[in-house]
Write an enzyme that holds these catalytic residues in place. Structure first.
Site, PDB file in Angstrom:
ATOM      1  N   HIS A 111     -10.412 -15.551 -44.286  1.00  2.00           N
ATOM      2  CA  HIS A 111      -9.927 -14.815 -42.975  1.00  2.00           C
ATOM      3  C   HIS A 111      -8.879 -13.795 -43.653  1.00  2.00           C
ATOM      4  O   HIS A 111      -7.748 -13.821 -43.571  1.00  2.00           O
ATOM      5  CB  HIS A 111      -9.128 -16.035 -42.511  1.00  2.00           C
ATOM      6  CG  HIS A 111      -8.798 -15.425 -41.274  1.00  2.00           C
ATOM      7  ND1 HIS A 111      -8.778 -16.330 -40.016  1.00  2.00           N
ATOM      8  CD2 HIS A 111      -8.754 -14.141 -40.598  1.00  2.00           C
ATOM      9  CE1 HIS A 111      -8.346 -15.648 -38.919  1.00  2.00           C
ATOM     10  NE2 HIS A 111      -8.323 -14.249 -39.179  1.00  2.00           N
TER      11      HIS A 111
ATOM     12  N   ARG B 143     -13.367 -14.585 -34.395  1.00  2.00           N
ATOM     13  CA  ARG B 143     -13.059 -15.903 -34.594  1.00  2.00           C
ATOM     14  C   ARG B 143     -14.070 -16.966 -34.846  1.00  2.00           C
ATOM     15  O   ARG B 143     -15.017 -16.870 -34.491  1.00  2.00           O
ATOM     16  CB  ARG B 143     -12.157 -16.269 -33.407  1.00  2.00           C
ATOM     17  CG  ARG B 143     -10.943 -15.488 -32.751  1.00  2.00           C
ATOM     18  CD  ARG B 143      -9.763 -15.968 -34.035  1.00  2.00           C
ATOM     19  NE  ARG B 143      -8.676 -15.314 -33.952  1.00  2.00           N
ATOM     20  CZ  ARG B 143      -8.155 -14.217 -34.551  1.00  2.00           C
ATOM     21  NH1 ARG B 143      -8.961 -13.565 -35.246  1.00  2.00           N
ATOM     22  NH2 ARG B 143      -6.912 -13.654 -34.300  1.00  2.00           N
TER      23      ARG B 143
ATOM     24  N   GLU C 125     -10.644 -23.601 -39.955  1.00  2.00           N
ATOM     25  CA  GLU C 125     -10.153 -23.206 -41.282  1.00  2.00           C
ATOM     26  C   GLU C 125      -8.659 -23.410 -41.085  1.00  2.00           C
ATOM     27  O   GLU C 125      -8.198 -23.925 -40.182  1.00  2.00           O
ATOM     28  CB  GLU C 125     -10.128 -21.547 -41.012  1.00  2.00           C
ATOM     29  CG  GLU C 125      -9.261 -20.838 -39.913  1.00  2.00           C
ATOM     30  CD  GLU C 125      -9.834 -19.286 -39.921  1.00  2.00           C
ATOM     31  OE1 GLU C 125      -8.847 -18.679 -39.833  1.00  2.00           O
ATOM     32  OE2 GLU C 125     -10.880 -18.950 -39.768  1.00  2.00           O
TER      33      GLU C 125
END
Length: 315
Positions: free
Chosen positions: A281, A234, A263
């Site tokens: 991601h 993360r 993000e």
């Protein structure tokens, strides 16, 4: 009238197949398709027994206040930082996620990102596309075979990354909350010592308050100018400002990042650097993995409404 007995609030779109299958089994309201979602929630929120969501769609106290009859939140994804677990428990709402099914594809991407940053694959691609090759050979890069790999978080994904590293004859050590006696790799109780030892430091630990900015400026300094950071965990786990400074100043050799603090917004300073690989991601984003995750969402819903139990509960 729709005769399906269970009404589900869906606040995040799944794949077209996942959306279709969910609607085939349950009476579903897709909140993002409504012109006035808040009015819909005020008028009809009490009808919903379950909520289906996915990463980055928050389930907080404000949303839960509209849903007094809610019994279950089912999320597609391993992480559940977007769900207020404390509020769910206070309201006797169960939560399920989809662990396990993303393990192998995340490990694939982690190792691919490690190769990409060490061998400068993105830069080398641009070197060819920009017709630089006829003028000069590409500069030498860093080998991976036989190097030292440190893994932060030896859960399912960390262990899968370690297994891949054995194919490259890498020495492997890991840092965890505690040692794992079921796996052969060496436990390093000090994260700083692991960083100092490693040529590559791969972050695969869960997010949340316990790991917030775990990879700090001091850890990056310990990693050193000839070593590389890979983050598939993360964005919160890495101190992004410290990482930018370390990359700018050559404190570390480079980084490959699939996740970021805010993000999908990525700091301009990172975008401008050529010693970092930036990915949107996508570690768990394969067709096969999304299908498996959505199947597990449906399995949790079926199990809960038939037996009162979950297949993969968030404890």
């Amino acid at each position: 009238m729709n005769s399906k007995p269970v009404e589900i609030l869906q606040i995040a779109s799944l794949t077209p197949q996942g959306n279709r299958q969910l609607a085939e089994e349950y009476k579903v309201l897709r909140l993002w398709e409504q012109n006035d979602p808040e009015t819909i929630l005020r008028q009809h929120g009490a009808r919903f027994s379950a909520l289906v969501t996915a990463a980055r769609k928050k389930v907080d106290t404000s949303l839960l206040s509209f849903l007094p009859g809610l019994q279950l939140v089912a999320t597609r994804g391993v992480g559940y930082e977007h769900i207020d677990i404390g509020a769910a428990r206070r309201n006797n709402i169960l939560v399920s996620n989809t662990p396990g099914v993303v393990t192998e594809c995340v490990a694939d991407l982690a190792f691919g990102a490690l190769i990409a940053v060490a061998r400068e694959l993105i830069k080398a691609d641009g070197f060819v596309r920009n017709a630089c090759w006829p003028q000069q050979p590409y500069p030498l890069t860093t080998s991976i075979f036989g190097k030292k790999l440190g893994i932060v978080g030896l859960g399912r994904i960390g262990a899968a990354i370690a297994r891949r590293a054995t194919g490259f004859s890498m020495a492997i050590r890991y840092h965890n909350r505690s040692a794992r006696t079921d796996l052969p790799w060496r436990y390093e109780p000090s994260l700083a010592d692991l960083a100092e030892w490693a040529d590559f430091l791969v972050v695969a630990t869960p997010g949340g308050a316990e790991t917030d900015k775990l990879i700090s400026a001091s850890i990056l300094t310990a990693l050193g100018p000839n070593s590389y950071l890979v983050n598939v965990a993360r964005g919160s786990v890495v101190d992004e400002s410290a990482l930018i400074k370390a990359l700018q100043q050559g404190t570390i050799g480079g980084a490959a990042l699939d996740v970021f603090e805010k993000e999908p917004l990525v700091p301009k300073q990172l975008v401008e650097l050529d010693n970092v690989v930036l990915l949107p991601h996508i570690a768990g984003s394969t067709r096969e993995t999304f299908r498996a995750m959505e199947d597990l969402v449906l399995e949790n819903l079926r199990s809960f409404f038939h037996t009162g139990r979950l297949v993969t509960p968030v404890e």
